[in-house]
Every structure is written in C-alpha cells, then in structure tokens.
Design a protein around this motif. Sequence first.
Motif, short mmCIF file in Angstrom:
data_model
loop_
_atom_site.label_atom_id
_atom_site.label_comp_id
_atom_site.label_asym_id
_atom_site.label_seq_id
_atom_site.Cartn_x
_atom_site.Cartn_y
_atom_site.Cartn_z
N LEU A 35 0.67 -1.22 -0.16
CA LEU A 35 -0.08 -0.17 0.01
C LEU A 35 0.86 1.33 0.21
CD1 LEU A 35 -3.18 0.79 0.22
CD2 LEU A 35 -2.67 1.08 2.67
N SER A 36 1.96 1.21 0.58
CA SER A 36 2.88 2.48 0.94
C SER A 36 3.55 2.65 -0.55
CB SER A 36 3.87 2.20 1.84
OG SER A 36 4.93 1.19 1.50
N ARG A 37 3.43 1.62 -1.64
CA ARG A 37 4.14 1.92 -2.85
C ARG A 37 3.32 2.13 -3.88
NH1 ARG A 37 8.87 -0.70 -3.35
NH2 ARG A 37 9.26 0.80 -5.11
N LEU A 38 1.90 1.98 -3.53
CA LEU A 38 0.72 2.44 -4.57
C LEU A 38 -0.17 3.49 -3.93
CD1 LEU A 38 -0.08 -1.30 -5.46
CD2 LEU A 38 1.04 0.15 -6.87
N ASP A 39 -0.67 4.32 -4.48
CA ASP A 39 -1.34 5.44 -3.95
C ASP A 39 -2.68 4.85 -3.51
OD1 ASP A 39 -3.12 7.50 -3.47
OD2 ASP A 39 -2.53 8.76 -5.05
N PRO A 40 -3.15 4.55 -2.50
CA PRO A 40 -4.41 3.95 -1.90
C PRO A 40 -5.78 4.83 -2.44
CG PRO A 40 -3.32 5.05 -0.13
CD PRO A 40 -2.56 5.30 -1.13
N ARG A 41 -5.60 5.89 -2.94
CA ARG A 41 -6.65 6.92 -3.61
C ARG A 41 -6.95 6.12 -5.05
NH1 ARG A 41 -3.81 12.36 -2.39
NH2 ARG A 41 -2.47 11.02 -3.26
N LYS A 42 -5.57 5.75 -5.44
CA LYS A 42 -5.98 5.04 -7.05
C LYS A 42 -6.34 3.51 -7.15
CE LYS A 42 -3.39 5.48 -11.24
NZ LYS A 42 -2.01 6.03 -11.92
N TYR A 43 -5.66 2.72 -6.04
CA TYR A 43 -5.54 1.48 -6.27
C TYR A 43 -6.31 0.90 -4.96
CZ TYR A 43 -2.19 1.82 -9.87
OH TYR A 43 -1.45 2.69 -11.17
N ARG A 44 -6.94 -0.19 -5.35
CA ARG A 44 -7.72 -1.07 -4.30
C ARG A 44 -7.02 -2.27 -3.96
NH1 ARG A 44 -12.41 -4.98 -4.73
NH2 ARG A 44 -10.53 -5.86 -6.03
N LEU A 45 -6.48 -2.62 -2.63
CA LEU A 45 -5.83 -3.79 -2.36
C LEU A 45 -6.77 -4.63 -1.74
CD1 LEU A 45 -3.37 -1.88 -3.00
CD2 LEU A 45 -2.22 -3.15 -1.39
N ILE A 46 -6.66 -6.10 -1.99
CA ILE A 46 -7.62 -6.94 -1.23
C ILE A 46 -6.79 -8.43 -1.02
CG2 ILE A 46 -9.01 -7.75 -2.93
CD1 ILE A 46 -11.25 -7.63 -0.95
N MET A 47 -6.42 -8.80 0.01
CA MET A 47 -5.96 -9.99 0.27
C MET A 47 -6.78 -11.13 -0.10
SD MET A 47 -4.11 -11.90 3.55
CE MET A 47 -5.41 -12.22 4.40
N SER A 48 -6.29 -11.99 -1.29
CA SER A 48 -7.23 -13.31 -1.56
C SER A 48 -6.82 -14.73 -0.99
CB SER A 48 -7.09 -13.16 -3.20
OG SER A 48 -5.87 -13.61 -3.50
N ARG A 49 -5.58 -14.61 -0.33
CA ARG A 49 -5.10 -15.62 0.22
C ARG A 49 -3.87 -15.44 1.31
NH1 ARG A 49 -3.41 -20.27 -3.71
NH2 ARG A 49 -1.60 -21.20 -2.45
N ILE A 50 -3.64 -16.12 2.17
CA ILE A 50 -2.74 -16.46 3.19
C ILE A 50 -2.11 -17.77 3.43
CG2 ILE A 50 -4.11 -16.00 5.36
CD1 ILE A 50 -1.70 -14.51 6.43
N GLU A 51 -0.92 -18.02 3.45
CA GLU A 51 -0.55 -19.29 3.85
C GLU A 51 0.80 -18.95 4.71
OE1 GLU A 51 0.90 -21.50 0.44
OE2 GLU A 51 -0.87 -21.25 -0.59
N VAL A 52 0.88 -19.68 5.98
CA VAL A 52 1.71 -19.35 7.06
C VAL A 52 2.23 -20.77 7.53
CG1 VAL A 52 2.34 -18.33 9.19
CG2 VAL A 52 0.30 -17.74 7.85
N ASP A 53 3.63 -20.71 7.42
CA ASP A 53 4.62 -22.12 7.93
C ASP A 53 5.06 -21.53 9.33
OD1 ASP A 53 5.92 -24.34 8.21
OD2 ASP A 53 7.72 -23.24 6.77
N TYR A 54 4.42 -22.18 10.17
CA TYR A 54 4.74 -21.89 11.49
C TYR A 54 5.98 -22.82 11.89
CZ TYR A 54 0.41 -19.37 12.05
OH TYR A 54 -0.65 -18.77 11.66
N VAL A 55 6.99 -22.32 12.67
CA VAL A 55 8.29 -23.33 12.83
C VAL A 55 8.53 -23.22 14.18
CG1 VAL A 55 9.25 -23.05 10.45
CG2 VAL A 55 9.83 -21.48 12.07
N TYR A 56 8.08 -22.25 15.19
CA TYR A 56 8.75 -21.99 16.37
C TYR A 56 7.97 -21.10 17.25
CZ TYR A 56 12.56 -21.29 19.84
OH TYR A 56 13.19 -21.27 21.13
N GLN A 57 7.50 -21.62 18.54
CA GLN A 57 6.78 -21.04 19.42
C GLN A 57 6.99 -19.67 19.48
OE1 GLN A 57 5.63 -22.91 23.15
NE2 GLN A 57 3.69 -22.05 23.02
N ALA A 58 6.43 -18.55 19.54
CA ALA A 58 6.80 -17.17 19.90
C ALA A 58 6.58 -17.04 21.50
CB ALA A 58 6.06 -16.07 19.21
N LYS A 59 7.61 -16.62 22.32
CA LYS A 59 7.42 -16.45 23.62
C LYS A 59 7.88 -15.08 24.06
CE LYS A 59 5.83 -20.40 25.76
NZ LYS A 59 4.84 -20.46 26.48
#
Length: 172
Positions: free
Chosen positions: A85-109
């Motif tokens: 979004l910081s690289r594109l003008d949000p007044r000109k372009y619409r961004l929408i997330m269509s998918r997310i994949e997360v590979d978890y490898v370690y517990q965050a403490k």
Amino acid sequence: MNGFALLPKLTARAKTSPGWLRLLNLLLGRIIPFNRPHGFVIEELRDNYLRTTAPYRRSNHNHLRGIHACAIATIAEFSGGYLLLSRLDPRKYRLIMSRIEVDYVYQAKDRIVSESDLPEERLQREIIEPLQEQEAVTIRMESRISDVQGNRIATAVTIWQVKGWDLVRTRI
C-alpha cells in the motif's frame, strides 16, 4: 477526507522522521481498528522494506502463553499489505488479500518482528506494467516473522489483488 487519503503523504514523511512515524502508527490504529488490540507498530519503513513489531502481551497470547497463530498471521498480513500500500496510491488502487499461507516453525514467547520487502523492479514488473493492460493483477508478498532473539517463528505468504478503484464495482 478519510484516513486512507492521508497515507501517501504521511508515509513519505514517516520514512525520514520518528515523529511522523509515531503519528502514522497512531493513525493506522484508527483506520484499521481490528489491528489496534494487537499493538502492532511500524518500527522501520523504507521505500522497499517494512519492519513491524507486536508485543508479547496477554491480548496476543494463545492458551500456552505463546503468541497466538492468528496474531502472527495478522502481523504478516499487515506487514506485506502495508508495504504494498505504501508503494501504491491508496486513492488510486484497491488492495484486497485473497489468500494467506503461514508456515509456523517455532513458538513465539517474546516480542515478534515481521519483515517484508518489495524491490522497485518487482513492483514495476508485477503490478505497474501489467495494470496498463489488465483490469487487475495479483502479487505474492512474503513476510518473515522472528522473535527479538532472532528465532524464526514463521514465514507467511499473502496473495493480494490490485485493481484500480475506477474498475471496482462494489465500494466501501
């Protein structure tokens, strides 16, 4: 004028000023209220790079007192999405997330950090040039999440659709 209209100018100033970066973080908490309870803070913002942190606190915990998988996925989404979004003008372009994949490898403490980058050449090749001939494009953004000790916690890939607002049929 809504908050998104302020983002291009505020983002540009936040890249070089700690005071403007604090103001940007405050504004983002207001225009993206879902993220406010997580305590996300943009720590570093450059043209091609974004570093975001999330605190180790109860509102981000799971039942094992680690940072919840959904908080990790959300900071990754935010990191990659806001850099885009910081690289594109949000007044000109619409961004929408269509998918997310997360590979978890370690517990965050501990406090976590999400880092994303988007080189200029890639922005031009995958978004700007194709949008001259296509109605919409998708781009894959990778976010690397670690804790403050340097342990790799997860890697997330978000897929974003970018489209000109003039071509969007449904509006907010």
